[in-house]
Design an enzyme around this catalytic site. Sequence first.
Site, PDB file in Angstrom:
ATOM      1  N   GLU A  30      -6.830   4.427   7.905  1.00  0.00           N
ATOM      2  CA  GLU A  30      -6.668   5.868   7.618  1.00  0.00           C
ATOM      3  C   GLU A  30      -7.945   6.423   7.003  1.00  0.00           C
ATOM      4  O   GLU A  30      -8.339   7.556   7.293  1.00  0.00           O
ATOM      5  CB  GLU A  30      -5.451   6.087   6.714  1.00  0.00           C
ATOM      6  CG  GLU A  30      -4.151   5.939   7.502  1.00  0.00           C
ATOM      7  CD  GLU A  30      -2.955   5.483   6.689  1.00  0.00           C
ATOM      8  OE1 GLU A  30      -2.975   5.569   5.451  1.00  0.00           O
ATOM      9  OE2 GLU A  30      -1.984   5.016   7.323  1.00  0.00           O
TER      10      GLU A  30
ATOM     11  N   HIS B 209      -9.437   0.770   4.980  1.00  0.00           N
ATOM     12  CA  HIS B 209      -8.150   1.028   5.649  1.00  0.00           C
ATOM     13  C   HIS B 209      -8.388   1.969   6.837  1.00  0.00           C
ATOM     14  O   HIS B 209      -9.219   2.883   6.751  1.00  0.00           O
ATOM     15  CB  HIS B 209      -7.165   1.646   4.653  1.00  0.00           C
ATOM     16  CG  HIS B 209      -5.766   1.696   5.188  1.00  0.00           C
ATOM     17  ND1 HIS B 209      -5.353   2.683   6.052  1.00  0.00           N
ATOM     18  CD2 HIS B 209      -4.713   0.854   5.030  1.00  0.00           C
ATOM     19  CE1 HIS B 209      -4.088   2.450   6.384  1.00  0.00           C
ATOM     20  NE2 HIS B 209      -3.683   1.346   5.780  1.00  0.00           N
TER      21      HIS B 209
ATOM     22  N   SER C 136       3.531  -2.245  10.329  1.00  0.00           N
ATOM     23  CA  SER C 136       4.987  -2.182  10.512  1.00  0.00           C
ATOM     24  C   SER C 136       5.698  -3.499  10.189  1.00  0.00           C
ATOM     25  O   SER C 136       6.652  -3.879  10.868  1.00  0.00           O
ATOM     26  CB  SER C 136       5.323  -1.707  11.928  1.00  0.00           C
ATOM     27  OG  SER C 136       4.814  -0.396  12.129  1.00  0.00           O
TER      28      SER C 136
ATOM     29  N   ASN D  98       0.874  -1.181   0.000  1.00  0.00           N
ATOM     30  CA  ASN D  98       0.000   0.000   0.000  1.00  0.00           C
ATOM     31  C   ASN D  98       0.909   1.229   0.000  1.00  0.00           C
ATOM     32  O   ASN D  98       1.493   1.569   1.015  1.00  0.00           O
ATOM     33  CB  ASN D  98      -0.882  -0.040   1.258  1.00  0.00           C
ATOM     34  CG  ASN D  98      -1.670   1.250   1.449  1.00  0.00           C
ATOM     35  OD1 ASN D  98      -1.781   2.060   0.526  1.00  0.00           O
ATOM     36  ND2 ASN D  98      -2.222   1.440   2.644  1.00  0.00           N
TER      37      ASN D  98
ATOM     38  N   LYS E 295       0.108   4.258  -0.295  1.00  0.00           N
ATOM     39  CA  LYS E 295      -0.543   5.455   0.256  1.00  0.00           C
ATOM     40  C   LYS E 295      -0.312   6.646  -0.699  1.00  0.00           C
ATOM     41  O   LYS E 295      -0.195   6.428  -1.908  1.00  0.00           O
ATOM     42  CB  LYS E 295      -0.033   5.738   1.669  1.00  0.00           C
ATOM     43  CG  LYS E 295      -0.069   4.498   2.560  1.00  0.00           C
ATOM     44  CD  LYS E 295       0.075   4.808   4.000  1.00  0.00           C
ATOM     45  CE  LYS E 295       0.229   3.498   4.759  1.00  0.00           C
ATOM     46  NZ  LYS E 295       0.016   3.634   6.180  1.00  0.00           N
TER      47      LYS E 295
ATOM     48  N   GLU F 114      -5.242  -5.329  10.594  1.00  0.00           N
ATOM     49  CA  GLU F 114      -4.271  -4.252  10.765  1.00  0.00           C
ATOM     50  C   GLU F 114      -4.557  -3.518  12.073  1.00  0.00           C
ATOM     51  O   GLU F 114      -5.402  -2.605  12.103  1.00  0.00           O
ATOM     52  CB  GLU F 114      -4.373  -3.264   9.609  1.00  0.00           C
ATOM     53  CG  GLU F 114      -4.048  -3.864   8.260  1.00  0.00           C
ATOM     54  CD  GLU F 114      -3.446  -2.832   7.321  1.00  0.00           C
ATOM     55  OE1 GLU F 114      -2.372  -3.103   6.788  1.00  0.00           O
ATOM     56  OE2 GLU F 114      -4.028  -1.753   7.139  1.00  0.00           O
TER      57      GLU F 114
ATOM     58  N   GLY G 239       2.328   2.195  10.669  1.00  0.00           N
ATOM     59  CA  GLY G 239       3.238   3.329  10.498  1.00  0.00           C
ATOM     60  C   GLY G 239       3.915   3.772  11.790  1.00  0.00           C
ATOM     61  O   GLY G 239       4.506   4.847  11.849  1.00  0.00           O
TER      62      GLY G 239
HETATM   63  C1  PEP Z   1      -0.771   0.028   6.004  1.00  0.00           C
HETATM   64  O1  PEP Z   1      -0.893   1.227   5.826  1.00  0.00           O
HETATM   65  O2  PEP Z   1      -1.625  -0.742   5.555  1.00  0.00           O
HETATM   66  C2  PEP Z   1       0.368  -0.443   6.789  1.00  0.00           C
HETATM   67  C3  PEP Z   1       0.360  -1.657   7.223  1.00  0.00           C
HETATM   68  O3  PEP Z   1       1.381   0.475   7.010  1.00  0.00           O
HETATM   69  P1  PEP Z   1       2.828   0.186   7.648  1.00  0.00           P
HETATM   70  O4  PEP Z   1       3.343  -1.086   7.060  1.00  0.00           O
HETATM   71  O5  PEP Z   1       3.646   1.369   7.270  1.00  0.00           O
HETATM   72  O6  PEP Z   1       2.617   0.066   9.132  1.00  0.00           O
END
Ligand code: PEP
Length: 252
Positions: A99, A97, A214, A11, A13, A169, A175
Amino acid sequence: MSGRRPLVAGNWKMHGNRASSSALLSTLRSGVGAKAQAEIAVCPPYLYIPLAAETLKGSAIVWGGQNLDVHSSGAYTGEIAGAMLRDHGCTYVIVGHSERRALYGENDVLVAEKYAAAQAAGLIPILCVGETLTERESSQTENVVARQLDTVIEKNGIASFTKAVVAYEPVWAIGTGKTATPEQAQAVHAFIRAKLGKLDRNISGGVRILYGGSVKGSNAKELFSQPDIDGGLIGGASLQAEEFLTIIRAAD
Ligand code: PEP
């Protein structure tokens, strides 16, 4: 062995520009080669999807969107329909997601509608679910994930999960550099599979449940070796070709 083919999806973003996207796509294409055991997907910003289609065509990497509108077309200024993503060869689209839930007010009902719109357009939704830190600390993880799944199941039925991917998630791990331990992640993945299994055992046995939060080259293998973790949804690390390739190898 579960028989489920692992999936590693990046992803991106709202990162990158035309030059950096082009370089990343080319490096991934040559790094992966013509065949891969795990399925690999990248979800660039909308504007770079045609570039992904051009660069990745005929490779082992597929591509997808990060969002879509619930409508199939019409007077919805600024929105993108599932059919437009399909038109550019997308296989997947991320829905729900955290976000989008937190920053753009997408609630469970809207997420369930986007999931339906994705499938109606022939896309495979990657349905994101997960709890915040406060919810985890107040032992609400399972309730939150169950509620997020239930709204999708009520609208779309359990059979829709034959053409969907779930991504667990935990919001506190996205992040932040804080990864769920393999045991913490596995526990929620097993909960999700068992929950779907109460409605249909075959479907729950086949659905891929990705972990996201992460994931890096250094922790991917341990996470992916858990019995109910079928790959990952990768944010930050999917923007660094070598790191993403290491994660892909961990899923292979
Ligand atoms: C994501 O945005 O779906 C995600 C898992 O981000 P990150 O790997 O940066 O934590």
